[in-house]
Design a protein around this motif. Sequence first.
Motif, PDB file in Angstrom:
ATOM      1  N   ILE A  13       0.842  -1.209   0.000  1.00  0.00           N
ATOM      2  CA  ILE A  13       0.000   0.000   0.000  1.00  0.00           C
ATOM      3  C   ILE A  13       0.871   1.252   0.000  1.00  0.00           C
ATOM      4  N   ARG A  14       1.889   1.264   0.845  1.00  0.00           N
ATOM      5  CA  ARG A  14       2.811   2.408   0.865  1.00  0.00           C
ATOM      6  C   ARG A  14       3.437   2.625  -0.514  1.00  0.00           C
ATOM      7  N   GLY A  15       3.932   1.542  -1.090  1.00  0.00           N
ATOM      8  CA  GLY A  15       4.587   1.645  -2.389  1.00  0.00           C
ATOM      9  C   GLY A  15       3.645   2.114  -3.483  1.00  0.00           C
ATOM     10  N   ALA A  16       2.420   1.588  -3.486  1.00  0.00           N
ATOM     11  CA  ALA A  16       1.451   1.975  -4.512  1.00  0.00           C
ATOM     12  C   ALA A  16       1.048   3.431  -4.374  1.00  0.00           C
ATOM     13  N   ALA A  17       0.798   3.879  -3.141  1.00  0.00           N
ATOM     14  CA  ALA A  17       0.406   5.271  -2.928  1.00  0.00           C
ATOM     15  C   ALA A  17       1.531   6.217  -3.330  1.00  0.00           C
ATOM     16  N   HIS A  18       2.750   5.884  -2.931  1.00  0.00           N
ATOM     17  CA  HIS A  18       3.911   6.713  -3.276  1.00  0.00           C
ATOM     18  C   HIS A  18       4.052   6.809  -4.795  1.00  0.00           C
ATOM     19  N   GLU A  19       3.941   5.679  -5.477  1.00  0.00           N
ATOM     20  CA  GLU A  19       4.118   5.644  -6.935  1.00  0.00           C
ATOM     21  C   GLU A  19       3.033   6.449  -7.654  1.00  0.00           C
ATOM     22  N   LEU A  20       1.770   6.248  -7.257  1.00  0.00           N
ATOM     23  CA  LEU A  20       0.673   6.908  -7.969  1.00  0.00           C
ATOM     24  C   LEU A  20       0.582   8.394  -7.640  1.00  0.00           C
ATOM     25  N   PHE A  21       0.911   8.784  -6.412  1.00  0.00           N
ATOM     26  CA  PHE A  21       0.949  10.211  -6.092  1.00  0.00           C
ATOM     27  C   PHE A  21       2.033  10.899  -6.913  1.00  0.00           C
ATOM     28  N   ARG A  22       3.172  10.233  -7.031  1.00  0.00           N
ATOM     29  CA  ARG A  22       4.283  10.820  -7.786  1.00  0.00           C
ATOM     30  C   ARG A  22       3.977  10.855  -9.288  1.00  0.00           C
ATOM     31  N   LYS A  23       3.356   9.800  -9.782  1.00  0.00           N
ATOM     32  CA  LYS A  23       3.122   9.670 -11.218  1.00  0.00           C
ATOM     33  C   LYS A  23       1.947  10.514 -11.702  1.00  0.00           C
ATOM     34  N   HIS A  24       0.837  10.483 -10.973  1.00  0.00           N
ATOM     35  CA  HIS A  24      -0.390  11.143 -11.432  1.00  0.00           C
ATOM     36  C   HIS A  24      -0.722  12.418 -10.663  1.00  0.00           C
ATOM     37  N   GLY A  25      -0.049  12.621  -9.524  1.00  0.00           N
ATOM     38  CA  GLY A  25      -0.385  13.764  -8.682  1.00  0.00           C
ATOM     39  C   GLY A  25      -1.411  13.373  -7.633  1.00  0.00           C
ATOM     40  N   TYR A  26      -1.425  14.124  -6.554  1.00  0.00           N
ATOM     41  CA  TYR A  26      -2.302  13.813  -5.422  1.00  0.00           C
ATOM     42  C   TYR A  26      -3.780  13.889  -5.816  1.00  0.00           C
ATOM     43  N   SER A  27      -4.151  14.934  -6.555  1.00  0.00           N
ATOM     44  CA  SER A  27      -5.554  15.140  -6.894  1.00  0.00           C
ATOM     45  C   SER A  27      -6.076  14.055  -7.840  1.00  0.00           C
ATOM     46  N   ALA A  28      -5.254  13.634  -8.790  1.00  0.00           N
ATOM     47  CA  ALA A  28      -5.714  12.684  -9.812  1.00  0.00           C
ATOM     48  C   ALA A  28      -5.760  11.244  -9.308  1.00  0.00           C
ATOM     49  N   ALA A  29      -4.840  10.878  -8.448  1.00  0.00           N
ATOM     50  CA  ALA A  29      -4.806   9.494  -7.944  1.00  0.00           C
ATOM     51  C   ALA A  29      -6.041   9.228  -7.081  1.00  0.00           C
ATOM     52  N   THR A  30      -6.601   8.040  -7.217  1.00  0.00           N
ATOM     53  CA  THR A  30      -7.790   7.681  -6.440  1.00  0.00           C
ATOM     54  C   THR A  30      -7.482   6.515  -5.506  1.00  0.00           C
ATOM     55  N   MET A  31      -8.302   6.388  -4.480  1.00  0.00           N
ATOM     56  CA  MET A  31      -8.148   5.274  -3.548  1.00  0.00           C
ATOM     57  C   MET A  31      -8.321   3.945  -4.277  1.00  0.00           C
ATOM     58  N   ARG A  32      -9.240   3.883  -5.227  1.00  0.00           N
ATOM     59  CA  ARG A  32      -9.471   2.646  -5.975  1.00  0.00           C
ATOM     60  C   ARG A  32      -8.235   2.257  -6.791  1.00  0.00           C
ATOM     61  N   GLN A  33      -7.599   3.256  -7.436  1.00  0.00           N
ATOM     62  CA  GLN A  33      -6.382   2.986  -8.209  1.00  0.00           C
ATOM     63  C   GLN A  33      -5.265   2.468  -7.312  1.00  0.00           C
ATOM     64  N   ILE A  34      -5.143   3.084  -6.149  1.00  0.00           N
ATOM     65  CA  ILE A  34      -4.091   2.689  -5.218  1.00  0.00           C
ATOM     66  C   ILE A  34      -4.325   1.267  -4.715  1.00  0.00           C
ATOM     67  N   ALA A  35      -5.576   0.940  -4.405  1.00  0.00           N
ATOM     68  CA  ALA A  35      -5.902  -0.422  -3.953  1.00  0.00           C
ATOM     69  C   ALA A  35      -5.566  -1.436  -5.041  1.00  0.00           C
ATOM     70  N   ARG A  36      -5.942  -1.092  -6.280  1.00  0.00           N
ATOM     71  CA  ARG A  36      -5.678  -2.004  -7.394  1.00  0.00           C
ATOM     72  C   ARG A  36      -4.178  -2.203  -7.581  1.00  0.00           C
ATOM     73  N   ARG A  37      -3.431  -1.097  -7.513  1.00  0.00           N
ATOM     74  CA  ARG A  37      -1.971  -1.175  -7.711  1.00  0.00           C
ATOM     75  C   ARG A  37      -1.311  -1.971  -6.587  1.00  0.00           C
ATOM     76  N   ALA A  38      -1.860  -1.892  -5.393  1.00  0.00           N
ATOM     77  CA  ALA A  38      -1.296  -2.613  -4.236  1.00  0.00           C
ATOM     78  C   ALA A  38      -1.796  -4.055  -4.148  1.00  0.00           C
ATOM     79  N   HIS A  39      -2.727  -4.420  -5.039  1.00  0.00           N
ATOM     80  CA  HIS A  39      -3.301  -5.771  -5.045  1.00  0.00           C
ATOM     81  C   HIS A  39      -4.008  -6.086  -3.728  1.00  0.00           C
ATOM     82  N   VAL A  40      -4.795  -5.107  -3.265  1.00  0.00           N
ATOM     83  CA  VAL A  40      -5.630  -5.315  -2.074  1.00  0.00           C
ATOM     84  C   VAL A  40      -7.036  -4.818  -2.398  1.00  0.00           C
ATOM     85  N   GLY A  41      -8.015  -5.264  -1.635  1.00  0.00           N
ATOM     86  CA  GLY A  41      -9.372  -4.782  -1.812  1.00  0.00           C
ATOM     87  C   GLY A  41      -9.504  -3.352  -1.309  1.00  0.00           C
ATOM     88  N   LEU A  42     -10.513  -2.653  -1.825  1.00  0.00           N
ATOM     89  CA  LEU A  42     -10.722  -1.272  -1.389  1.00  0.00           C
ATOM     90  C   LEU A  42     -11.032  -1.206   0.101  1.00  0.00           C
TER      91      LEU A  42
END
Length: 207
Positions: A13-42
């Motif tokens: 989860i830490r890694g996915a959030a860090h990656e997506l915040f950096r890649k897409h920006g805080y506003s654009a990244a969503t909780m659903r995207q982060i969950a999917r990237r971390a391979h965990v349920g929402l």
Amino acid sequence: MRERNKLDKLRRIRGAAHELFRKHGYSAATMRQIARRAHVGLGTLFSYADDKRDLVFLIFNEELDALTDRALAAPRPRDALANQLIAVFRCHYEQFARHPALSRLALQELTFYSAGKQAKAFHAIRGRLIAGIEQLVAQAQRAGRVRPAPSAKRIARQIFFVYSAAVRWWIAEPAPRVSAGIADLRRVLRLQMEGLAPPASGRRLRA
């Protein structure tokens, strides 16, 4: 095994959030995207963080805790208070400069951060830093290098407020340089310690 799985989820989860915040920006990244990237349920993601702000501090709290340990160990006992404070805060500037985009986000989001699963840990870390500054001030007061009033606690809070504003001003620059940020912080701390009124002797007070 259960604890190992929990730690593995937290790492992902830490890694996915860090990656997506950096890649897409805080506003654009969503909780659903982060969950999917971390391979965990929402639902699993929400068990670790209430919202995206909480996720920022899920990333940062462990790092800030270790940073606070290093920062409070940095001052040399016989140094002037101003130099001790610079030693503490230099550790923060150096750490924030390594990841300026994410650091801007964390410094922005911690304003009014009082609720969330990660809030208690963050406030404990911040309290530890302010308590360490208070201890430095109290030692300088006992040594006669700083006036005995106001209290060390009040002075420490004021110093922390100055640092908090200065570090935000600095990190907002396109390419923040540690040396420039520390030089500016030293100037505003000197102004705080010397005050605006001229000393009776006509000389600067030595902190």
